[in-house]
Design a protein around this motif. Sequence first.
Motif, PDB file in Angstrom:
ATOM      1  N   ALA A 101      -3.380  40.708  21.855  1.00 35.31           N
ATOM      2  CA  ALA A 101      -4.661  41.179  22.400  1.00 35.31           C
ATOM      3  C   ALA A 101      -5.729  41.107  21.314  1.00 35.31           C
ATOM      4  N   VAL A 102      -6.970  40.985  21.747  1.00 29.72           N
ATOM      5  CA  VAL A 102      -8.111  41.061  20.826  1.00 29.72           C
ATOM      6  C   VAL A 102      -9.203  41.870  21.518  1.00 29.72           C
ATOM      7  N   VAL A 103     -10.019  42.549  20.719  1.00 28.13           N
ATOM      8  CA  VAL A 103     -11.192  43.251  21.244  1.00 28.13           C
ATOM      9  C   VAL A 103     -12.382  42.774  20.430  1.00 28.13           C
ATOM     10  N   THR A 104     -13.309  42.112  21.082  1.00 31.43           N
ATOM     11  CA  THR A 104     -14.494  41.593  20.400  1.00 31.43           C
ATOM     12  C   THR A 104     -15.742  42.254  20.968  1.00 31.43           C
ATOM     13  N   ILE A 105     -16.859  42.041  20.307  1.00 32.90           N
ATOM     14  CA  ILE A 105     -18.124  42.641  20.755  1.00 32.90           C
ATOM     15  C   ILE A 105     -18.434  42.220  22.188  1.00 32.90           C
ATOM     16  N   ASP A 106     -18.156  40.978  22.529  1.00 30.04           N
ATOM     17  CA  ASP A 106     -18.464  40.464  23.867  1.00 30.04           C
ATOM     18  C   ASP A 106     -17.696  41.195  24.957  1.00 30.04           C
ATOM     19  N   GLU A 107     -16.532  41.738  24.591  1.00 28.92           N
ATOM     20  CA  GLU A 107     -15.700  42.408  25.595  1.00 28.92           C
ATOM     21  C   GLU A 107     -16.018  43.899  25.706  1.00 28.92           C
ATOM     22  N   ILE A 148      -7.714  43.096  16.280  1.00 30.43           N
ATOM     23  CA  ILE A 148      -6.733  42.039  16.552  1.00 30.43           C
ATOM     24  C   ILE A 148      -5.343  42.676  16.600  1.00 30.43           C
ATOM     25  N   TYR A 149      -4.542  42.290  17.603  1.00 29.95           N
ATOM     26  CA  TYR A 149      -3.170  42.786  17.738  1.00 29.95           C
ATOM     27  C   TYR A 149      -2.222  41.580  17.733  1.00 29.95           C
ATOM     28  N   TYR A 155      -5.244  45.030  13.270  1.00 30.12           N
ATOM     29  CA  TYR A 155      -6.378  44.883  12.347  1.00 30.12           C
ATOM     30  C   TYR A 155      -7.599  45.512  13.022  1.00 30.12           C
ATOM     31  N   MET A 156      -8.321  46.367  12.284  1.00 29.20           N
ATOM     32  CA  MET A 156      -9.549  46.959  12.832  1.00 29.20           C
ATOM     33  C   MET A 156     -10.714  46.734  11.875  1.00 29.20           C
ATOM     34  N   HIS A 157     -11.931  46.921  12.394  1.00 27.56           N
ATOM     35  CA  HIS A 157     -13.192  46.753  11.650  1.00 27.56           C
ATOM     36  C   HIS A 157     -13.388  45.288  11.224  1.00 27.56           C
ATOM     37  N   MET A 158     -13.028  44.339  12.080  1.00 29.26           N
ATOM     38  CA  MET A 158     -13.146  42.929  11.720  1.00 29.26           C
ATOM     39  C   MET A 158     -14.599  42.442  11.876  1.00 29.26           C
ATOM     40  N   LEU A 159     -15.060  41.727  10.877  1.00 31.61           N
ATOM     41  CA  LEU A 159     -16.394  41.129  10.937  1.00 31.61           C
ATOM     42  C   LEU A 159     -16.389  39.938  11.886  1.00 31.61           C
ATOM     43  N   GLU A 160     -15.327  39.111  11.775  1.00 35.74           N
ATOM     44  CA  GLU A 160     -15.173  37.955  12.668  1.00 35.74           C
ATOM     45  C   GLU A 160     -13.722  37.845  13.090  1.00 35.74           C
ATOM     46  N   VAL A 189      -5.370  32.270   9.017  1.00 36.41           N
ATOM     47  CA  VAL A 189      -6.463  33.227   8.811  1.00 36.41           C
ATOM     48  C   VAL A 189      -6.885  33.719  10.191  1.00 36.41           C
ATOM     49  N   VAL A 190      -6.639  34.994  10.464  1.00 38.74           N
ATOM     50  CA  VAL A 190      -6.915  35.530  11.810  1.00 38.74           C
ATOM     51  C   VAL A 190      -8.356  35.998  11.954  1.00 38.74           C
ATOM     52  N   GLY A 191      -9.050  36.198  10.817  1.00 40.51           N
ATOM     53  CA  GLY A 191     -10.441  36.629  10.886  1.00 40.51           C
ATOM     54  C   GLY A 191     -10.934  37.066   9.524  1.00 40.51           C
ATOM     55  N   LEU A 192     -12.164  37.614   9.513  1.00 42.62           N
ATOM     56  CA  LEU A 192     -12.769  38.115   8.281  1.00 42.62           C
ATOM     57  C   LEU A 192     -12.934  39.633   8.372  1.00 42.62           C
ATOM     58  N   THR A 193     -12.675  40.317   7.267  1.00 39.95           N
ATOM     59  CA  THR A 193     -12.752  41.774   7.260  1.00 39.95           C
ATOM     60  C   THR A 193     -14.201  42.250   7.311  1.00 39.95           C
ATOM     61  N   GLY A 194     -14.383  43.466   7.863  1.00 42.80           N
ATOM     62  CA  GLY A 194     -15.720  44.049   7.983  1.00 42.80           C
ATOM     63  C   GLY A 194     -15.720  45.496   7.524  1.00 42.80           C
ATOM     64  N   GLY A 195     -16.313  46.366   8.335  1.00 45.12           N
ATOM     65  CA  GLY A 195     -16.353  47.797   8.027  1.00 45.12           C
ATOM     66  C   GLY A 195     -17.568  48.209   7.230  1.00 45.12           C
ATOM     67  N   GLY A 196     -18.334  47.263   6.718  1.00 44.63           N
ATOM     68  CA  GLY A 196     -19.508  47.576   5.898  1.00 44.63           C
ATOM     69  C   GLY A 196     -20.793  47.542   6.693  1.00 44.63           C
ATOM     70  N   LYS A 197     -21.896  47.233   6.004  1.00 42.53           N
ATOM     71  CA  LYS A 197     -23.215  47.271   6.626  1.00 42.53           C
ATOM     72  C   LYS A 197     -23.345  46.309   7.798  1.00 42.53           C
ATOM     73  N   LYS A 198     -22.647  45.196   7.731  1.00 38.17           N
ATOM     74  CA  LYS A 198     -22.773  44.186   8.790  1.00 38.17           C
ATOM     75  C   LYS A 198     -22.114  44.616  10.096  1.00 38.17           C
ATOM     76  N   THR A 199     -21.188  45.542  10.033  1.00 43.44           N
ATOM     77  CA  THR A 199     -20.467  45.958  11.249  1.00 43.44           C
ATOM     78  C   THR A 199     -20.757  47.398  11.665  1.00 43.44           C
ATOM     79  N   GLN A 200     -21.382  48.174  10.781  1.00 46.07           N
ATOM     80  CA  GLN A 200     -21.603  49.596  11.077  1.00 46.07           C
ATOM     81  C   GLN A 200     -22.566  49.820  12.236  1.00 46.07           C
ATOM     82  N   SER A 201     -23.363  48.814  12.608  1.00 43.68           N
ATOM     83  CA  SER A 201     -24.298  48.973  13.720  1.00 43.68           C
ATOM     84  C   SER A 201     -23.574  49.110  15.059  1.00 43.68           C
TER      85      SER A 201
END
Length: 411
Positions: free
Chosen positions: A294-300, A315-316, A330-335, A349-361
């Motif tokens: 499973a995946v959870v993205t902004i679009d969903e 990402i699961y 995996y949580m707080h993914m940027l991409e 590579v399943v994605g890029l890590t986030g959790g910072g200013k780019k994802t806090q919005s």
Amino acid sequence: MKNFINSLYRSILIILVVFGYIFQPIGVNAVSEENKTLADLKSELKVMQNKLKENENKQDKTKEEIEAAETNIGNTKYEIESAEKQISLLEGEIKKTNEEVEKLKEENEGLLVLYQKLENENIYLSYITGASSMTELIMRMDAISQLTEYNQEKLNSLELLIKSNDKMTKELAKYQVSLNKKITEYEAQIENLGDDLANLLEGVPTLEDNINDLKKSIKMYEDAGCKDNDRLATCMNVVNNTGWLRPLTKGKITSAFGMRFHPTKKRWQMHNGIDIGVAEGTKAYAPANGVVGAVVTIDEWSKYKSSLKCGGQKIYINVYVNGIAYTVVYMHMLEVYVEVGDVVTTGTVVGLTGGGKKTQSYDTCTTGAHLHYGVSKGVHYNGSSSSATKLNSNYINPPGFPSKGSWFYTR
């Protein structure tokens, strides 16, 4: 001594019975995640679809009961209006009858006075009363007596009518009270049925989501060539891993697995994973060969409640390590670079890590750049509520990591 032995014997029997009850085989027909087949998944789908159908039937029945209760209220209000009209008519009759009674009483009083005078006066009264003879006078007195008796009988009859009408008025008033009580009961019934209907409707989206998620999973396995009797664990060529790799090439453990004071929710709760401090945009890898469940993205996110947005993009990945099923999270993914059904390896590579200013919005549960990494044992997560329940209750401390505050520099 004999009584003691009998008592001891009975105690041993009870213990054996209770022991056998507690430790009897449980879930003999349950299918483990490791042995689950595509046919089992389709059976689960059928069960969910039947539940949805049952829910819809209950909705229809509840709506019919609400309509029946509303009809009963309408009929009862009509009966109350009819009773009010009858009461109004009876009150009018009682008033009219009372007036007749008063009039008759006055007439009777006058007749009685006249009758008494005729009896007490002498014969010369005949001249005053206009009677031509004593015989005529007696006849007149007899007529007055009969008229008085008639009026009295009529008076008694009217008084009985008043009592009867008064009694009927009181009965109608009582009937009105009982009808109003019925309306209150019908209204309470409608309110309860409304609550039942709301509960039934509330369960529909969850059931529909579960059915849709399960359909996606079935399609994913069918597209991969799985047959009904194939084990899901092997039909997608998922390699059984003999160990774990880390999801990052380096990082610092900033929060450990277990109870902690949540940085954004400001309360103590279970932390189902570890937080690895790392810059936003760092590559995250699969820790073992597996399949994206499973995946959870902004679009969903439009289909999720705001409370589920905590954790950002997720990402699961479902894996097997030493023959045991796991789901890694995996949580707080940027991409997110993978989709449901993708077969991944330790080099993916399943994605890029986030959790910072780019994802806090849009991520409500992060205070700084990091990767939340979790591992749940004995579970293959597919996004459904049933697999989510298993996922949340089977989290373990992710293996192969140093303690909180320590760094690692290899996978």
